[in-house]
Design a protein around this motif. Sequence first.
Motif, short mmCIF file in Angstrom:
data_model
loop_
_atom_site.label_atom_id
_atom_site.label_comp_id
_atom_site.label_asym_id
_atom_site.label_seq_id
_atom_site.Cartn_x
_atom_site.Cartn_y
_atom_site.Cartn_z
N GLY A 80 20.93 -9.03 15.38
CA GLY A 80 19.83 -8.84 14.58
C GLY A 80 19.29 -10.09 14.01
O GLY A 80 19.36 -11.32 14.57
N GLY A 81 18.55 -10.06 12.88
CA GLY A 81 17.89 -10.97 12.23
C GLY A 81 18.61 -11.97 11.90
O GLY A 81 18.08 -13.37 12.02
N ASP A 82 19.87 -12.00 11.43
CA ASP A 82 20.49 -13.17 10.82
C ASP A 82 21.46 -13.83 12.17
O ASP A 82 22.05 -14.89 11.89
CB ASP A 82 21.59 -12.57 9.78
CG ASP A 82 21.14 -12.64 8.66
OD1 ASP A 82 20.05 -12.90 8.21
OD2 ASP A 82 21.90 -12.02 7.88
N GLU B 187 14.20 -8.96 7.91
CA GLU B 187 14.79 -7.96 7.08
C GLU B 187 14.90 -6.67 7.71
O GLU B 187 15.86 -6.08 7.38
CB GLU B 187 13.95 -7.75 5.83
CG GLU B 187 14.09 -8.99 4.57
CD GLU B 187 15.49 -8.78 3.87
OE1 GLU B 187 15.90 -7.77 3.61
OE2 GLU B 187 16.51 -9.70 4.46
N TYR B 188 13.84 -6.06 8.58
CA TYR B 188 13.87 -4.89 9.18
C TYR B 188 14.83 -4.75 10.21
O TYR B 188 15.55 -3.72 10.27
CB TYR B 188 12.52 -4.61 9.76
CG TYR B 188 12.44 -3.41 10.69
CD1 TYR B 188 12.14 -2.09 9.86
CD2 TYR B 188 12.29 -3.19 12.13
CE1 TYR B 188 12.21 -0.91 10.50
CE2 TYR B 188 12.34 -2.18 12.75
CZ TYR B 188 12.23 -1.07 12.02
OH TYR B 188 12.03 0.16 12.45
N SER B 189 15.19 -5.83 10.94
CA SER B 189 16.04 -5.88 12.17
C SER B 189 17.54 -6.28 11.55
O SER B 189 18.67 -6.10 12.31
CB SER B 189 15.77 -6.84 12.93
OG SER B 189 15.63 -8.11 12.66
N THR C 78 19.14 1.63 14.37
CA THR C 78 17.95 2.49 14.94
C THR C 78 17.57 1.81 16.28
O THR C 78 17.48 0.39 16.45
CB THR C 78 16.72 3.09 14.17
OG1 THR C 78 16.18 1.90 13.95
CG2 THR C 78 17.46 3.51 13.09
N PRO C 79 17.15 2.15 17.38
CA PRO C 79 16.57 1.60 18.56
C PRO C 79 15.39 0.74 18.00
O PRO C 79 15.32 -0.29 18.50
CB PRO C 79 15.97 2.74 19.38
CG PRO C 79 16.93 3.89 18.92
CD PRO C 79 17.10 3.75 17.74
N ALA C 80 14.67 1.01 17.26
CA ALA C 80 13.41 0.29 16.51
C ALA C 80 13.85 -0.82 15.96
O ALA C 80 13.45 -2.05 16.36
CB ALA C 80 12.48 1.13 15.70
N GLN C 81 14.94 -0.95 15.23
CA GLN C 81 15.51 -1.97 14.35
C GLN C 81 16.28 -3.07 15.42
O GLN C 81 15.98 -4.45 15.60
CB GLN C 81 16.42 -1.43 13.45
CG GLN C 81 16.04 -0.86 12.23
CD GLN C 81 17.04 -0.27 11.21
OE1 GLN C 81 18.12 0.05 11.75
NE2 GLN C 81 16.71 -0.41 10.11
N LYS C 82 16.84 -2.36 16.40
CA LYS C 82 17.24 -3.11 17.57
C LYS C 82 16.27 -4.03 18.45
O LYS C 82 16.43 -5.01 18.79
CB LYS C 82 18.15 -2.33 18.31
CG LYS C 82 19.60 -1.86 17.61
CD LYS C 82 20.48 -0.96 18.54
CE LYS C 82 21.59 -0.49 17.83
NZ LYS C 82 22.61 0.28 18.73
#
Length: 280
Positions: free
Chosen positions: A115-117, A228-230, A235-239
């Motif tokens: 994800g984002g980090d 932040e969102y990801s 969820t599929p969108a976050q991924k």
Amino acid sequence: MTDILDSTAPGSTRGAVSTLFPATIGRFESAEDRALIDGLSRWVEDRFREALAKRPSCHVYLSTLPADIVDRIDRLRDSPVIRELILRRVPAGSGFEPMKHTDELYISHYNKDRGGDQGLFDRHYDGNLRFLSSSRVVRALIYLQSDASYKVVFGDSRVEKAFTTYEFGLLDFHRELHWVEGSYTQGAPQRILLKCNYLVTAPGAGLRGRFALAANTAVFYVVKAAMEYSKSPRTPAQKAVGYLCNLFRRLNIVHPLVPLAAIAAAAIAAAAAGIFVVNL
């Protein structure tokens, strides 16, 4: 008083603003500064204890914190030593403007979840505006609490440092390729730091300096929102957004305009597909 541990990286220069600002490392030594840092660390761990129990990391804009905490943080990010270290390595007469609206409190568990980090561990530039010739952004990483279980590698400056409590590092936000090596150990001191940004503009930059401020602000807010969102995606969108963050991070290493070109191409393709569907 602040001690400079390693203030000049190989290849440092006082040339044009568009050149690399060399990674610079320092440490807060005075009892007053250390007491201030210790107090801020305790406040952060108490204030964000519940949030940290639910998620592995946390980014918060400093402007959203209580006024008395911001006042205490200002004593660190407005330190004359930080300002002097920056101005010592840029052309005389350069503009200097703190970008406090972009400054963040960052708490990390070094999560590797794509994800984002994930960008902590991947080789990356923080920004993608290194093609701007009239300005650069210097980021200060001020460590409120940390142990030496990991190190930050500043690739372009050829500097490595395992930051510990009371230390700080300065890097070129757009031009320093860097990454983190190490991992979080359960029970170890929580890694807490401030990310503070300073815009340096060429002497007499004028309107170009104003444009640089606006462009950098846009980059900070867009990238922060996407990360932040990801973060720790479920969820599929976050991924999907998380994978895009990591893809654009890699494309940015090739050239800063490549991610922008990819976004433009995707937008054009989406618009074209929409027109095609409407015509059907």
